[in-house]
Design a protein around this motif. Structure first.
Motif, mmCIF file in Angstrom:
data_model
loop_
_atom_site.group_PDB
_atom_site.id
_atom_site.type_symbol
_atom_site.label_atom_id
_atom_site.label_comp_id
_atom_site.label_asym_id
_atom_site.label_seq_id
_atom_site.Cartn_x
_atom_site.Cartn_y
_atom_site.Cartn_z
ATOM 1 N N GLY A 41 0.887 -1.106 0.073
ATOM 2 C CA GLY A 41 -0.027 -0.093 -0.088
ATOM 3 C C GLY A 41 0.817 1.162 -0.151
ATOM 4 O O GLY A 41 0.780 2.368 -0.695
ATOM 5 N N GLY A 42 1.879 1.148 0.941
ATOM 6 C CA GLY A 42 2.848 2.370 0.844
ATOM 7 C C GLY A 42 3.504 2.611 -0.474
ATOM 8 O O GLY A 42 3.684 4.020 -0.833
ATOM 9 N N ALA A 43 3.718 1.675 -1.151
ATOM 10 C CA ALA A 43 4.366 1.744 -2.629
ATOM 11 C C ALA A 43 3.545 2.315 -3.336
ATOM 12 O O ALA A 43 3.862 3.487 -4.508
ATOM 13 N N ILE A 73 -6.091 16.243 0.723
ATOM 14 C CA ILE A 73 -6.686 15.149 0.217
ATOM 15 C C ILE A 73 -6.588 13.935 0.922
ATOM 16 O O ILE A 73 -7.609 13.009 1.216
ATOM 17 N N GLY A 74 -5.397 13.732 1.349
ATOM 18 C CA GLY A 74 -5.097 12.241 1.893
ATOM 19 C C GLY A 74 -5.842 12.344 3.365
ATOM 20 O O GLY A 74 -6.403 11.175 3.688
ATOM 21 N N CYS A 75 -5.658 13.405 3.979
ATOM 22 C CA CYS A 75 -6.397 13.370 5.454
ATOM 23 C C CYS A 75 -7.968 13.339 5.318
ATOM 24 O O CYS A 75 -8.542 12.675 6.098
ATOM 25 N N ARG A 96 -7.397 -2.348 6.749
ATOM 26 C CA ARG A 96 -7.047 -1.085 7.486
ATOM 27 C C ARG A 96 -5.619 -0.699 7.474
ATOM 28 O O ARG A 96 -5.131 0.388 6.875
ATOM 29 N N PRO A 97 -4.732 -1.925 7.689
ATOM 30 C CA PRO A 97 -3.150 -1.439 7.385
ATOM 31 C C PRO A 97 -2.839 -1.144 5.925
ATOM 32 O O PRO A 97 -1.894 -0.470 5.400
ATOM 33 N N PHE A 98 -3.503 -1.788 4.939
ATOM 34 C CA PHE A 98 -3.310 -1.901 3.483
ATOM 35 C C PHE A 98 -3.712 -0.367 3.031
ATOM 36 O O PHE A 98 -3.030 0.447 2.330
ATOM 37 N N VAL A 99 -4.889 0.201 3.311
ATOM 38 C CA VAL A 99 -5.361 1.258 2.897
ATOM 39 C C VAL A 99 -5.020 2.426 3.937
ATOM 40 O O VAL A 99 -4.323 3.561 3.338
ATOM 41 N N GLY A 100 -5.149 2.437 5.091
ATOM 42 C CA GLY A 100 -4.822 3.540 6.176
ATOM 43 C C GLY A 100 -3.651 3.863 6.201
ATOM 44 O O GLY A 100 -2.998 4.951 5.893
ATOM 45 N N ILE A 103 -1.570 2.664 1.784
ATOM 46 C CA ILE A 103 -1.956 3.660 0.588
ATOM 47 C C ILE A 103 -1.858 5.122 1.148
ATOM 48 O O ILE A 103 -1.123 6.083 0.436
ATOM 49 N N LEU A 104 -2.638 5.305 2.178
ATOM 50 C CA LEU A 104 -2.867 6.767 2.518
ATOM 51 C C LEU A 104 -1.558 7.403 3.184
ATOM 52 O O LEU A 104 -1.171 8.407 3.287
#
Length: 160
Positions: A41-43, A73-75, A96-100, A103-104
């Motif tokens: 997600g971070g990538a 936008i991210g917030c 939650r860990p993938f998106v929150g 990614i975000l």
């Protein structure tokens, strides 16, 4: 050399019993999928942020509108996402860990925010840097709050 049939035992912390060691091993194994989805997600989030910087570049010494917009936008998306997964729908434990976090967390860029402040100060624009510091904080917190509040109202409206 050890005689055949004799096992060599590593030193064991006497304060840890075998059940604690087993639980620690299981917890470590259980974290591998979480670490993997956060990294993936971070990538994705960092790639999206990089793309936004290419599309809307900030000139050296100029006000960093792109970073401010990305963080806002991210917030806002974080505010929506957290309400949806806590008040709205049950989701898989890795969402939650993938998106929150992934990614975000990769998309929002508070490290670039700090670098932007230093660059503005180095360019002799300390007042602009201070304004940017305060504005980003207010906009980011306001975006999370407004998005979360709006999402809660929308979810509550759908339930009634």
């Amino acid at each position: 050399m050890t005689a055949p049939g004799n096992r060599v035992h590593e030193p064991i912390d006497p304060d840890l019993d075998s059940t604690m060691r087993t639980r620690r091993r299981e917890a470590t194994r259980g974290q591998a999928p979480v670490v993997a989805v956060v990294a993936a997600g971070g990538a994705l989030g960092a790639a999206a942020r990089y793309g936004a910087g290419l599309i809307w570049p900030t000139a050296p010494g100029a006000f960093p509108w792109t970073t401010l917009a990305i963080n806002a936008i991210g917030c806002a998306i974080i505010g929506v996402f957290m309400v949806v997964i806590t008040d709205g729908w049950a989701v898989h434990r890795l969402v939650r860990p993938f998106v929150g976090t992934g990614i975000l967390g990769g998309f929002t860029t508070f490290s670039t925010y700090a670098v932007d402040i230093v660059r503005l100060i180095d360019a002799g624009r300390a007042r602009t840097a201070l304004g940017y510091l305060a504005l980003t904080l207010l906009v980011a917190l306001g975006a999370v709050w407004a998005a979360a509040a709006t999402t809660r109202r929308l979810i509550a409206g759908r339930r009634s």
